[in-house]
Motif scaffolding. Structure first.
Motif, PDB file in Angstrom:
ATOM      1  N   LEU A  91      64.029  50.566  73.177  1.00 18.28           N
ATOM      2  CA  LEU A  91      62.683  50.603  73.745  1.00 18.28           C
ATOM      3  C   LEU A  91      61.644  50.158  72.721  1.00 18.28           C
ATOM      4  O   LEU A  91      60.675  49.478  73.066  1.00 18.28           O
ATOM      5  N   PHE A  92      61.829  50.542  71.451  1.00 15.14           N
ATOM      6  CA  PHE A  92      60.898  50.109  70.408  1.00 15.14           C
ATOM      7  C   PHE A  92      60.874  48.584  70.324  1.00 15.14           C
ATOM      8  O   PHE A  92      59.872  47.989  69.960  1.00 15.14           O
ATOM      9  N   GLY A  93      61.988  47.947  70.689  1.00 12.57           N
ATOM     10  CA  GLY A  93      62.070  46.496  70.617  1.00 12.57           C
ATOM     11  C   GLY A  93      61.405  45.799  71.800  1.00 12.57           C
ATOM     12  O   GLY A  93      61.235  44.584  71.790  1.00 12.57           O
ATOM     13  N   THR A  94      61.028  46.575  72.843  1.00 11.14           N
ATOM     14  CA  THR A  94      60.503  45.935  74.047  1.00 11.14           C
ATOM     15  C   THR A  94      58.987  45.795  74.030  1.00 11.14           C
ATOM     16  O   THR A  94      58.424  45.132  74.886  1.00 11.14           O
ATOM     17  N   GLY A  95      58.317  46.444  73.084  1.00 10.88           N
ATOM     18  CA  GLY A  95      56.867  46.317  73.020  1.00 10.88           C
ATOM     19  C   GLY A  95      56.100  47.370  73.799  1.00 10.88           C
ATOM     20  O   GLY A  95      54.877  47.353  73.843  1.00 10.88           O
ATOM     21  N   ILE A  96      56.829  48.323  74.432  1.00 10.69           N
ATOM     22  CA  ILE A  96      56.163  49.456  75.081  1.00 10.69           C
ATOM     23  C   ILE A  96      55.564  50.327  73.969  1.00 10.69           C
ATOM     24  O   ILE A  96      56.211  50.502  72.927  1.00 10.69           O
ATOM     25  N   PRO A  97      54.344  50.862  74.155  1.00 10.05           N
ATOM     26  CA  PRO A  97      53.767  51.729  73.104  1.00 10.05           C
ATOM     27  C   PRO A  97      54.739  52.837  72.698  1.00 10.05           C
ATOM     28  O   PRO A  97      55.392  53.445  73.559  1.00 10.05           O
ATOM     29  N   ALA A  98      54.808  53.087  71.380  1.00  7.68           N
ATOM     30  CA  ALA A  98      55.837  53.978  70.836  1.00  7.68           C
ATOM     31  C   ALA A  98      55.810  55.364  71.478  1.00  7.68           C
ATOM     32  O   ALA A  98      56.849  55.952  71.757  1.00  7.68           O
ATOM     33  N   VAL A  99      54.590  55.880  71.731  1.00 10.48           N
ATOM     34  CA  VAL A  99      54.490  57.237  72.274  1.00 10.48           C
ATOM     35  C   VAL A  99      55.154  57.315  73.649  1.00 10.48           C
ATOM     36  O   VAL A  99      55.871  58.269  73.962  1.00 10.48           O
ATOM     37  N   ILE A 102      58.942  57.390  73.339  1.00 16.55           N
ATOM     38  CA  ILE A 102      59.442  58.716  72.973  1.00 16.55           C
ATOM     39  C   ILE A 102      59.424  59.654  74.185  1.00 16.55           C
ATOM     40  O   ILE A 102      60.375  60.393  74.429  1.00 16.55           O
ATOM     41  N   LEU A 103      58.329  59.552  74.964  1.00 14.30           N
ATOM     42  CA  LEU A 103      58.232  60.395  76.156  1.00 14.30           C
ATOM     43  C   LEU A 103      59.344  60.081  77.146  1.00 14.30           C
ATOM     44  O   LEU A 103      59.962  60.990  77.720  1.00 14.30           O
ATOM     45  N   ILE A 104      59.604  58.786  77.343  1.00 15.42           N
ATOM     46  CA  ILE A 104      60.647  58.381  78.295  1.00 15.42           C
ATOM     47  C   ILE A 104      61.982  59.002  77.893  1.00 15.42           C
ATOM     48  O   ILE A 104      62.695  59.597  78.715  1.00 15.42           O
ATOM     49  N   ILE A 105      62.313  58.897  76.598  1.00 16.97           N
ATOM     50  CA  ILE A 105      63.612  59.413  76.137  1.00 16.97           C
ATOM     51  C   ILE A 105      63.665  60.927  76.277  1.00 16.97           C
ATOM     52  O   ILE A 105      64.680  61.500  76.679  1.00 16.97           O
ATOM     53  N   ALA A 106      62.538  61.591  75.949  1.00 18.50           N
ATOM     54  CA  ALA A 106      62.524  63.053  76.051  1.00 18.50           C
ATOM     55  C   ALA A 106      62.753  63.481  77.498  1.00 18.50           C
ATOM     56  O   ALA A 106      63.524  64.409  77.769  1.00 18.50           O
ATOM     57  N   VAL A 107      62.090  62.787  78.427  1.00 21.61           N
ATOM     58  CA  VAL A 107      62.265  63.116  79.844  1.00 21.61           C
ATOM     59  C   VAL A 107      63.713  62.867  80.264  1.00 21.61           C
ATOM     60  O   VAL A 107      64.315  63.664  80.987  1.00 21.61           O
ATOM     61  N   MET A 108      64.300  61.764  79.744  1.00 23.84           N
ATOM     62  CA  MET A 108      65.699  61.473  80.058  1.00 23.84           C
ATOM     63  C   MET A 108      66.604  62.616  79.563  1.00 23.84           C
ATOM     64  O   MET A 108      67.476  63.087  80.295  1.00 23.84           O
ATOM     65  N   GLY A 109      66.354  63.051  78.328  1.00 21.20           N
ATOM     66  CA  GLY A 109      67.175  64.136  77.760  1.00 21.20           C
ATOM     67  C   GLY A 109      67.074  65.392  78.610  1.00 21.20           C
ATOM     68  O   GLY A 109      68.076  66.020  78.945  1.00 21.20           O
ATOM     69  N   LEU A 110      65.831  65.725  78.998  1.00 16.83           N
ATOM     70  CA  LEU A 110      65.612  66.905  79.831  1.00 16.83           C
ATOM     71  C   LEU A 110      66.349  66.743  81.158  1.00 16.83           C
ATOM     72  O   LEU A 110      67.000  67.670  81.651  1.00 16.83           O
ATOM     73  N   GLY A 242      68.281  63.037  68.484  1.00 19.80           N
ATOM     74  CA  GLY A 242      68.703  61.636  68.452  1.00 19.80           C
ATOM     75  C   GLY A 242      67.565  60.723  68.039  1.00 19.80           C
ATOM     76  O   GLY A 242      67.755  59.783  67.257  1.00 19.80           O
ATOM     77  N   MET A 243      66.350  61.007  68.550  1.00 19.05           N
ATOM     78  CA  MET A 243      65.202  60.163  68.208  1.00 19.05           C
ATOM     79  C   MET A 243      64.844  60.328  66.740  1.00 19.05           C
ATOM     80  O   MET A 243      64.579  59.353  66.035  1.00 19.05           O
ATOM     81  N   LEU A 244      64.854  61.575  66.246  1.00 17.04           N
ATOM     82  CA  LEU A 244      64.510  61.807  64.840  1.00 17.04           C
ATOM     83  C   LEU A 244      65.533  61.142  63.921  1.00 17.04           C
ATOM     84  O   LEU A 244      65.187  60.628  62.856  1.00 17.04           O
ATOM     85  N   LEU A 245      66.800  61.146  64.350  1.00 10.26           N
ATOM     86  CA  LEU A 245      67.823  60.503  63.531  1.00 10.26           C
ATOM     87  C   LEU A 245      67.587  59.003  63.437  1.00 10.26           C
ATOM     88  O   LEU A 245      67.942  58.374  62.443  1.00 10.26           O
ATOM     89  N   LEU A 246      66.955  58.428  64.474  1.00 13.31           N
ATOM     90  CA  LEU A 246      66.613  57.008  64.403  1.00 13.31           C
ATOM     91  C   LEU A 246      65.571  56.794  63.310  1.00 13.31           C
ATOM     92  O   LEU A 246      65.669  55.856  62.515  1.00 13.31           O
ATOM     93  N   GLY A 247      64.570  57.697  63.257  1.00 15.73           N
ATOM     94  CA  GLY A 247      63.574  57.603  62.199  1.00 15.73           C
ATOM     95  C   GLY A 247      64.205  57.742  60.831  1.00 15.73           C
ATOM     96  O   GLY A 247      63.799  57.102  59.862  1.00 15.73           O
ATOM     97  N   PHE A 248      65.259  58.577  60.756  1.00 13.26           N
ATOM     98  CA  PHE A 248      65.927  58.837  59.477  1.00 13.26           C
ATOM     99  C   PHE A 248      66.722  57.623  59.014  1.00 13.26           C
ATOM    100  O   PHE A 248      66.658  57.214  57.858  1.00 13.26           O
ATOM    101  N   SER A 249      67.485  56.997  59.955  1.00 16.14           N
ATOM    102  CA  SER A 249      68.390  55.926  59.538  1.00 16.14           C
ATOM    103  C   SER A 249      67.776  54.540  59.710  1.00 16.14           C
ATOM    104  O   SER A 249      68.148  53.608  59.003  1.00 16.14           O
ATOM    105  N   GLY A 250      66.854  54.396  60.661  1.00 14.58           N
ATOM    106  CA  GLY A 250      66.197  53.102  60.833  1.00 14.58           C
ATOM    107  C   GLY A 250      66.891  52.152  61.790  1.00 14.58           C
ATOM    108  O   GLY A 250      66.307  51.190  62.233  1.00 14.58           O
ATOM    109  N   GLY A 251      68.160  52.410  62.129  1.00 13.10           N
ATOM    110  CA  GLY A 251      68.872  51.534  63.064  1.00 13.10           C
ATOM    111  C   GLY A 251      69.553  52.360  64.123  1.00 13.10           C
ATOM    112  O   GLY A 251      70.036  53.459  63.849  1.00 13.10           O
TER     113      GLY A 251
END
Lengths: 334, 324
Positions: A91-99, A102-110, A242-251
């Motif tokens: 999603l970060f690669g698609t140009g959608i605003p980052a916030v 993150i919301l989309i993924i959180a809702v998916m997880g829920l 999972g999202m925080l781990l992306l921030g940690f590893s970068g990929g």
């Protein structure tokens, strides 16, 4: 039972919090051993890295604790972590605003958590397998989605926003303090969860269902709602990890969640939450997480590899459980 | 007559879903990959699916014995026997078929006795015991053999060609089935079912439940050993992590086969059908050209079919008001 000889030790061993006492003692022993045996163990750098890794495990194990309190297990956690990780990178690669990403993924997880809740409530006693099946399906679907039209299978490369990466990086600072923000977030969430499960009605309902569901039903506690709450929290926390781990590893990498399949259960168990439900809590799991991370750091410092660490983890679980979560003898159950 | 039918239906109701699944998949295979029905195709299929079939059989008695027992350690246990065959056994010079089979079965049984002792005497819940076992053995395997390698005894490596229909692997499978059906006729097997369905009742009617639990684990140990020999024959070498993936696959096969993790209900025929279904899903999916995503397709399909079959089993075996 031991009313005649009530010395402090037996008082601790027969209390509900013996897991916390034992875990705390183990933590102190491990840490002293580390400081004594490994050079630089008690350095601020090492402590920071222990806390950072503990924060990831702690957030992932939050849901596992909640589910264990009602006598279930959520095996979808590692798969939701992996799926959130690559989907967020995508999603970060698609140009959608980052916030929004993150919301989309959180809702998916829920949503996945709630799906787990509905399915495992319908299929009583099969929660283990339901969550495993849902996990397989989710991570498979996420990988298919991100791989279509890309030549890398299983990995997603994209630009992670800088502010997002700082939250989970080892050099991140919180208000000028040299502590990664994710550690502070974990501490705040821990405090909140411990308060909610001990002091709030919804939290007590979890224990009521885990302790005796017939009695809980008589108190007009909706078992289904508790199921939704625990599995929902589990899915949400897994996606956040999972999202925080992306921030940690970068990929983005779907396999990033794999170690969390058994370590979240190990953290819950070492902390002292019974997998049979009804006793323990997130405070205990926090201790369990710290014990596991300090132990890992100690073993790495002693030059043991991942394989040997796993063996030690496994060997640690059994005595811990044998001390505080033995099932009563069948004579006592009748 | 109707009573017999009713009884049979009660006995086999858990097989409706897996048998239907296998039938549908076979039908699809007939169109998509007809080579499966040639002698060579079938021989390959038997070779590749044998370790999973035996692993799924192995965890069945433990699941039937109740207490939510599902043996997570089955994969690493198979892996342990695999790596010790290619490292220890060959270096000791015991390469004969008898030595390998005896070694594999004995090690499988010893491991299961250890698990059962922890469950029975220390009274730790089975899932935690097998979780700890998973972690211990998957670590130990990597210590014994850090990366895939080593050579299986020649006679065992030859299994891996898998060109003949009546191969040793088929005979191992048949032997396992025969052993199981003999075991099924014993009173001990009925005790396992009763204990799984209601442990308190089993205890009150005077069954020695500790002995019964050991028996369930021992039968699992024998099958674990056979699975390990078949896996070693399939890959012809040692692999410390190959076994680990078998855990989740075997549990999937078990559940596809209609065995309840709550205990008491199910059987090994279901697990066999479940394992065959998983292999057929893999075959059907590989007959489509998914390119880079084929592995993910397989994973997703396993997950979806697992959940769907659980829901179907729920509908098919929903307890009805007693007719009699």
């Amino acid at each position: 039972m031991d009313m005649q000889r009530q010395n402090p030790l037996t008082a601790i061993m027969s209390s509900d919090h013996k897991g916390i006492f034992l875990g705390g003692a183990l933590l102190v022993i491990l840490f002293s051993a580390g400081a004594f045996l490994v050079e630089g163990f008690a350095s601020s750098n090492n402590i920071r890295s222990i806390l950072l890794l503990a924060a990831f495990l702690g957030l992932a194990a939050l849901g596992q604790t909640m589910v264990a309190l009602v006598g279930g297990l959520d095996l979808s956690i590692p798969f939701v972590i992996g799926a959130s990780n690559i989907l967020l990178a995508y999603l970060f690669g698609t140009g959608i605003p980052a916030v929004f990403c993150i919301l989309i993924i959180a809702v998916m997880g829920l949503g996945i958590g709630l799906l787990n809740a509905v399915l495992s409530y319908r299929l009583q006693g099969q929660a283990l397998i339901v969550t495993l099946g849902v996990g397989f399906a989710v991570v498979g679907a996420a990988q298919i989605f991100t791989t279509l039209g890309s030549q890398y299978s299983g990995t997603v490369f994209s630009e992670v926003p800088k502010w997002f990466a700082t939250i989970a990086s080892i050099n991140g600072k919180t208000l000028g303090l040299p502590i990664p923000p994710v550690v502070i977030i974990w501490a705040l969430i821990s405090g909140l969860v411990v308060f909610a499960t001990n002091r709030m009605r919804r939290g007590r309902e979890i224990y009521a269902i885990g302790g005796n569901r017939t009695a809980a039903a008589r108190l007009r506690i909706s078992e289904f709602r508790v199921w939704l709450l625990t599995y929902g929290v589990s899915g949400l926390m897994a996606s956040i990890t999972g999202m925080l781990l992306l921030g940690f590893s970068g990929g983005g990498f779907a396999g990033v969640g794999d170690p969390y399949l058994f370590t979240t259960v190990a953290a819950v168990v070492v902390g002292g939450t019974s997998l049979l439900g009804g006793s323990g809590g997130y405070g205990a799991t926090v201790i369990g997480v710290l014990v596991l991370q300090v132990l890992t750091s100690l073993l790495v410092g002693l030059g043991l590899n991942y394989a040997a660490q796993q063996t030690v983890f496994g060997l640690l679980i059994l005595p811990m459980v044998a001390i505080y979560a033995r099932t009563p003898h069948i004579r006592m159950q009748i | 007559m109707t009573q017999i039918l009713h009884h049979l239906r009660g006995q086999f109701s858990h097989l409706i879903v897996p048998a239907g699944l296998v039938a549908v998949l076979l039908l699809i295979c007939a169109f998509r990959s007809p080579q499966l029905f040639s002698a060579v195709g079938a021989a390959g299929a038997i070779l590749v699916s044998a370790p999973l079939i035996l692993a799924a059989m192995a965890i069945t008695p433990i699941a039937m014995a109740g207490r939510g027992g599902v043996d997570l350690s089955i994969g690493p246990a198979i892996g342990f026997i695999n790596v010790t065959i290619v490292t220890w056994l060959t270096s000791w010079g015991f390469e004969s078929p008898v030595a390998v089979f005896v070694f594999a079965i004995v090690v499988g049984c010893i491991w299961q006795i250890l698990l059962a002792s922890m469950i029975v005497f220390v009274r730790v819940s089975p899932i935690i015991v097998s979780l700890a076992g998973f972690m211990i053995l998957s670590g130990v395997n990597l210590v014994i053999l850090p990366r895939p390698g080593g050579l299986a005894p020649d006679w065992l490596s030859d299994w891996g060609y898998g060109t003949e229909l009546f191969s040793p692997v088929l005979f191992v499978l048949i032997a396992a089935f025969v052993l199981w059906f003999l075991f099924q006729r014993t009173a001990m097997f009925q005790h396992i079912r009763l204990m799984g369905a209601d442990e308190k009742t089993a205890y009150t009617v005077g069954i020695n439940i500790n002995v019964v639990r050991f028996a369930a684990h021992l039968s699992a140990g024998v099958l674990t050993g056979l699975a390990a020999v078949c896996l070693t024959g399939l890959i012809g070498s040692g692999d410390p992590s190959q076994g680990n993936t078998l855990t989740l696959q075997a549990i999937t096969a078990l559940v596809l086969g209609g065995t309840s993790l709550a205990g008491g209900r199910g059987g090994v025929v279901g697990s066999i059908l479940g394992a065959i279904a998983m292999y057929l899903i893999f075959v059907v999916l590989s007959s489509f050209d998914f390119g880079a995503i084929s592995g993910f397709m397989t994973q997703m399909s396993y997950g979806l079919i697992l959940v769907l079959s659980l829901l179907l089993t729920l509908v098919a075996t929903r307890p009805k008001p007693a007719a009699v």
